[in-house]
Design a protein around this motif. Structure first.
Motif: not given
Length: 213
Positions: A48-50, A69-70, A76-78, A94-98
């Protein structure tokens, strides 16, 4: 005399350029730390980037740094973008995969102080003590990156930041794990006390039925 100076300067520049071009084309930085905590706690902080401002070693470089934040809130996608002073620079993650409680893959793109891209991976390995969190960054050195490596040890510089970030994650998650156990113990003690109270309460004897003659 002037021609000799120009020739020597040109040769120096060409030689330096060739020397820089021969520097390693790729780089890899890796650090790991074992934490006495359930795996969901460190995974949640990274996914969680937040929540990165709680532990990121770079967040304090510019208190006035602009953040956006988008995409999805987490996972993924964050997308997390920042723009700050000369130390913080400007870029996007950008989170590509989690994969829950296993790994998180992030694309890191710097726009300033110079453009560059790298792949960042966090892995979470269960161990007897808790979980080992491994933070890795890999990328390709452009000419500026190769020149920069002549004067700065990238592994040592970024590695120190990784160590600080992991140490903060360890402190936060181990504290929360301890609090979690204490809350659970308190709830169990309360439930046991309530059960004991109910068991100690006298039960009313049933009234005998009296028949009317």
């Amino acid at each position: 005399m002037f021609k000799k100076f120009v020739f020597a300067l040109t040769a120096l520049i060409v030689g330096f350029t060739a020397f820089v071009a021969m520097r390693p084309a790729t780089y890899r930085v890796e650090r790991s730390l074992t934490m006495a905590t359930p795996v969901d706690l460190p995974f949640g902080l990274v996914n969680d980037f937040h929540r990165w401002h709680f532990w990121s070693p770079w967040d304090a470089l510019d208190p006035k740094m602009k953040k956006t934040f988008d995409g999805p809130y987490a996972g993924p996608g964050a997308i997390y973008s920042w723009s700050g002073n000369e130390q913080a620079g400007q870029g996007t993650m950008t989170i590509l995969d989690a994969r829950p409680y296993e790994s998180i893959h992030i694309q890191l793109e710097f726009l300033k102080p110079w453009p560059s891209k790298s792949n960042t991976t966090f892995t979470f390995e269960p161990v007897a003590e808790g979980v080992t969190v491994r933070w890795t960054m890999e990328g390709t050195n452009n000419f500026m990156g190769k020149a920069f490596s002549l004067f700065m040890d990238m592994d040592g510089m970024i590695g120190q930041d990784f160590e600080k970030g992991l140490a903060t994650i360890k402190t936060l998650t181990e504290t929360e794990a301890k609090n979690r156990l204490e809350r659970q113990a308190a709830l169990e003690a309360k439930a046991e006390a309530e059960a004991a109270t109910r068991a100690a309460q006298p039960t009313e004897a049933p009234q005998a039925n009296t028949a009317t003659p």
